[in-house]
Write a protein that holds these residues in place. Structure first.
Motif, PDB file in Angstrom:
ATOM      1  N   UNK A   1      58.217 122.436  89.941  1.00  0.00           N
ATOM      2  CA  UNK A   1      58.765 121.462  90.817  1.00  0.00           C
ATOM      3  C   UNK A   1      59.424 120.331  89.951  1.00  0.00           C
ATOM      4  N   UNK A   2      59.135 120.288  88.477  1.00  0.00           N
ATOM      5  CA  UNK A   2      59.577 119.448  87.720  1.00  0.00           C
ATOM      6  C   UNK A   2      60.905 119.933  86.802  1.00  0.00           C
ATOM      7  N   UNK A   3      62.034 119.598  87.399  1.00  0.00           N
ATOM      8  CA  UNK A   3      63.170 120.278  86.836  1.00  0.00           C
ATOM      9  C   UNK A   3      63.436 119.477  85.393  1.00  0.00           C
ATOM     10  N   UNK A   4      63.049 118.148  85.093  1.00  0.00           N
ATOM     11  CA  UNK A   4      63.272 117.411  84.017  1.00  0.00           C
ATOM     12  C   UNK A   4      61.772 117.147  83.408  1.00  0.00           C
ATOM     13  N   UNK A   5      61.917 116.179  82.496  1.00  0.00           N
ATOM     14  CA  UNK A   5      60.531 115.872  81.883  1.00  0.00           C
ATOM     15  C   UNK A   5      59.551 115.116  82.715  1.00  0.00           C
ATOM     16  N   UNK A   6      58.339 115.482  82.510  1.00  0.00           N
ATOM     17  CA  UNK A   6      57.203 114.782  83.383  1.00  0.00           C
ATOM     18  C   UNK A   6      56.012 114.581  82.129  1.00  0.00           C
ATOM     19  N   UNK A   7      55.659 113.284  82.138  1.00  0.00           N
ATOM     20  CA  UNK A   7      54.725 113.294  80.888  1.00  0.00           C
ATOM     21  C   UNK A   7      53.432 112.182  81.296  1.00  0.00           C
ATOM     22  N   UNK A   8      52.615 112.513  80.950  1.00  0.00           N
ATOM     23  CA  UNK A   8      51.388 111.644  80.923  1.00  0.00           C
ATOM     24  C   UNK A   8      50.733 111.032  79.543  1.00  0.00           C
ATOM     25  N   UNK A   9      50.260 110.018  79.294  1.00  0.00           N
ATOM     26  CA  UNK A   9      49.785 109.575  78.139  1.00  0.00           C
ATOM     27  C   UNK A   9      48.500 108.639  78.290  1.00  0.00           C
ATOM     28  N   UNK A  10      47.720 108.907  77.338  1.00  0.00           N
ATOM     29  CA  UNK A  10      46.380 108.289  77.259  1.00  0.00           C
ATOM     30  C   UNK A  10      46.328 107.218  76.247  1.00  0.00           C
ATOM     31  N   UNK A  11      47.435 106.939  75.421  1.00  0.00           N
ATOM     32  CA  UNK A  11      47.501 106.127  74.158  1.00  0.00           C
ATOM     33  C   UNK A  11      47.605 104.675  74.866  1.00  0.00           C
ATOM     34  N   UNK A  12      47.209 103.679  74.308  1.00  0.00           N
ATOM     35  CA  UNK A  12      47.268 102.490  74.691  1.00  0.00           C
ATOM     36  C   UNK A  12      48.695 101.811  74.097  1.00  0.00           C
ATOM     37  N   UNK A  13      49.388 101.122  74.817  1.00  0.00           N
ATOM     38  CA  UNK A  13      50.840 100.604  74.492  1.00  0.00           C
ATOM     39  C   UNK A  13      50.627  99.662  73.331  1.00  0.00           C
ATOM     40  N   UNK A  14      49.518  99.342  73.141  1.00  0.00           N
ATOM     41  CA  UNK A  14      49.339  98.075  71.865  1.00  0.00           C
ATOM     42  C   UNK A  14      49.343  98.917  70.515  1.00  0.00           C
ATOM     43  N   UNK A  15      49.251 100.138  70.696  1.00  0.00           N
ATOM     44  CA  UNK A  15      49.508 101.189  69.489  1.00  0.00           C
ATOM     45  C   UNK A  15      50.476 101.128  68.972  1.00  0.00           C
ATOM     46  N   UNK A  16      51.060 100.667  67.871  1.00  0.00           N
ATOM     47  CA  UNK A  16      52.656 100.625  67.461  1.00  0.00           C
ATOM     48  C   UNK A  16      52.754 101.685  66.411  1.00  0.00           C
ATOM     49  N   UNK A  17      51.759 102.141  65.706  1.00  0.00           N
ATOM     50  CA  UNK A  17      51.663 103.052  64.664  1.00  0.00           C
ATOM     51  C   UNK A  17      51.372 104.550  65.087  1.00  0.00           C
ATOM     52  N   UNK A  18      51.649 105.489  64.151  1.00  0.00           N
ATOM     53  CA  UNK A  18      51.227 106.949  64.419  1.00  0.00           C
ATOM     54  C   UNK A  18      49.726 107.016  64.362  1.00  0.00           C
ATOM     55  N   UNK A  19      48.924 106.071  63.740  1.00  0.00           N
ATOM     56  CA  UNK A  19      47.454 106.104  63.858  1.00  0.00           C
ATOM     57  C   UNK A  19      46.835 105.000  63.918  1.00  0.00           C
ATOM     58  N   UNK A  20      45.695 105.039  64.518  1.00  0.00           N
ATOM     59  CA  UNK A  20      45.086 103.500  64.409  1.00  0.00           C
ATOM     60  C   UNK A  20      44.884 102.687  63.147  1.00  0.00           C
ATOM     61  N   UNK A  21      44.880 101.425  63.211  1.00  0.00           N
ATOM     62  CA  UNK A  21      44.690 100.485  62.015  1.00  0.00           C
ATOM     63  C   UNK A  21      43.297 100.924  61.317  1.00  0.00           C
ATOM     64  N   UNK A  22      43.222 100.014  60.172  1.00  0.00           N
ATOM     65  CA  UNK A  22      42.134  99.964  59.467  1.00  0.00           C
ATOM     66  C   UNK A  22      40.820  99.630  60.380  1.00  0.00           C
TER      67      UNK A  22
END
Length: 471
Positions: free
Chosen positions: A46-67
């Motif tokens: 029933x999804x003609x276009x993209x449908x997406x879910x995310x568990x990532x916090x919007x505060x993450x601005x990089x590819x991996x968590x910081x130190x």
């Protein structure tokens, strides 16, 4: 953690700590940890276009968590999908489960295009970010009716993207081309020779026990769908049979777990046990006849998995008003009791070893307090030290409310509805303007976010008001 979360999880957390002290709980180091970060699918049912879910916090601005931070620190433990019936909620959940099954079973069909005729000629596409032992991976694939057109896997160990492999095929008769990255070690050429157009290379690599790819495939399979809990009676029976098997194989651990689940839910149940009975000879003969009719051969032995549902049953010990104990069979328990055990036992299993639990209609036959308790089990870090995740659909709008305080954050909620053309859309709550303290339950029910059924009773007026039309 909010005060209500501490309150709801306190009893369960206390029991889990007791289990650990008594040796009933599992040692957490036995499994590698995998997490689902993002999942997107397009041109799928029933999804003609993209449908997406995310568990990532919007505060993450990089590819991996910081130190000093882990993926558990920058991801949510739950993702909830709300919407009317037939809006596509079950479809997005089943797509997650489908990918997990395709990794486990090479040859699983992945092309399920939208109903429009043109969609059948375009791929169903999957795009997944996940982690295995704190390393981020990005997996993409495009599936056609004839097989896999494209499949790729990249890693991001320290914030730098590395190609592990890209697999392509331009048509059903074209050769399969695999380009392996320089960092991929293992028998990739041997796996390539075994792959057919309908197989995922990653799935075949897992079967072949490829040194580098098997652990990643196992992590994706676990992170994509550890356990899909459906709402049908058949699915519920499968889960109860699974639970009885655990109680028989490891009674010391699982009998204690089931008793705790019964106490946490205040079911009025003192204990639960598995009863195994001798199957009458007449029943065995009928089962043998049915199997023979289906296969054409008279089986010498009936498979154990066919006998188990007949021979095993759960028996519940209750306490009477005078303190006396009495036993009742599974058939005498309420739908809510059965639904709680069928959903909570797989949840405990995922909490023990990490991964993702997918539950369709979390609130089916459950009191709102129990639906809330299941969500809290995953959000409570003491109960969920391995960062297990819960993806669920629900009609229980109380989960969106503020009483006694908010349980679901704005980055943990999605709304599913159909557009004017009949295609499903998935929209995050974070796409709407919200303020701290807003009652999202009230706003949802008043139509602020859409995703509500359009109920029109006018068509019934003529039927119920016409006495001559009544039979």
């Amino acid at each position: 953690m909010a005060p209500h979360e501490r309150c709801r999880g306190a009893v369960f957390r206390t029991h889990m700590k007791n289990f650990s002290q008594e040796g009933l709980w599992i040692h957490f180091s036995r499994w590698s940890v995998s997490m689902l970060l993002d999942f997107t699918v397009s041109n799928h049912q029933c999804f003609a276009t993209e449908a997406g879910l995310s568990f990532v916090s919007p505060s993450l601005r990089t590819q991996t968590p910081g130190a000093g931070r882990t993926w558990s620190d920058v991801t949510s433990r739950v993702a909830a999908v709300f919407g009317p019936n037939a809006s596509g909620k079950s479809t997005i959940l089943s797509a997650v489960g489908l990918l997990g099954r395709a990794i486990a079973e090479p040859g699983t069909r992945l092309h399920w295009p939208y109903a429009a005729a043109a969609a059948a000629q375009t791929p169903t596409a999957y795009d997944v970010d996940f982690t295995v032992d704190e390393v981020r991976y990005h997996y993409e694939l495009e599936a056609m009716a004839w097989g896999i057109r494209r499949e790729s896997l990249h890693s991001c160990p320290r914030g730098t993207r590395r190609r592990l492999f890209v697999r392509e095929q331009t048509g059903p008769e074209a050769p399969i081309v695999v380009r392996a990255g320089s960092s991929l070690k293992g028998p990739t050429a041997e796996v390539r020779r075994l792959v057919t157009p309908g197989d995922l290379l990653l799935a075949v690599a897992a079967r072949y026990r490829h040194d580098a790819l098997q652990p990643i495939a196992r992590g994706l399979r676990t992170g994509a769908s550890t356990s899909v809990v459906g709402r049908s009676d058949d699915d519920q029976q499968v889960r109860l049979q699974w639970l009885m098997s655990r109680m028989i194989e490891d009674p010391q651990r699982w009998n204690g777990i089931v008793d705790v689940l019964a106490h946490v839910a205040d079911l009025g149940v003192a204990s639960v046990r598995v009863e195994e009975k001798q199957v009458p000879q007449k029943i065995l003969e009928r089962m043998r006849a049915v199997l023979a009719a289906g296969s054409g051969d008279d089986p010498a032995e009936i498979p154990a998995d066919a006998i188990a549902p007949v021979a095993r049953s759960l028996v519940f010990t209750h306490s009477g008003p005078a303190g006396e104990s009495f036993e009742l069979p599974l058939g005498s328990q309420s739908d809510g009791t059965v639904a709680w055990l069928a959903a909570a036992a797989p949840a405990v299993d995922v909490l023990r070893r990490g991964g993702l639990l997918v539950v369709d209609e979390l609130d089916a036959s459950l009191h709102p307090a129990l639906s809330s308790a299941l969500v809290t089990m995953f959000k409570d870090r003491d109960v969920n030290p391995r960062g297990a995740q819960l993806l669920f659909s629900s009609h229980d709008t109380a989960l969106l409310g503020n009483a006694p305080s908010r349980l679901l954050g704005r980055d943990e909620v999605w709304f599913c509805e159909k557009d004017d053309a009949g295609a499903s859309e998935l929209v995050p709550l974070s796409a709407y303007a919200t303020r701290r303290g807003d009652n999202e339950q009230k706003r949802y029910l008043t139509g602020r976010f859409g995703a509500l059924p359009r109920v029109d009773l006018s068509g019934l007026l003529g039927i119920v008001s016409d006495p001559d039309g009544a039979e």
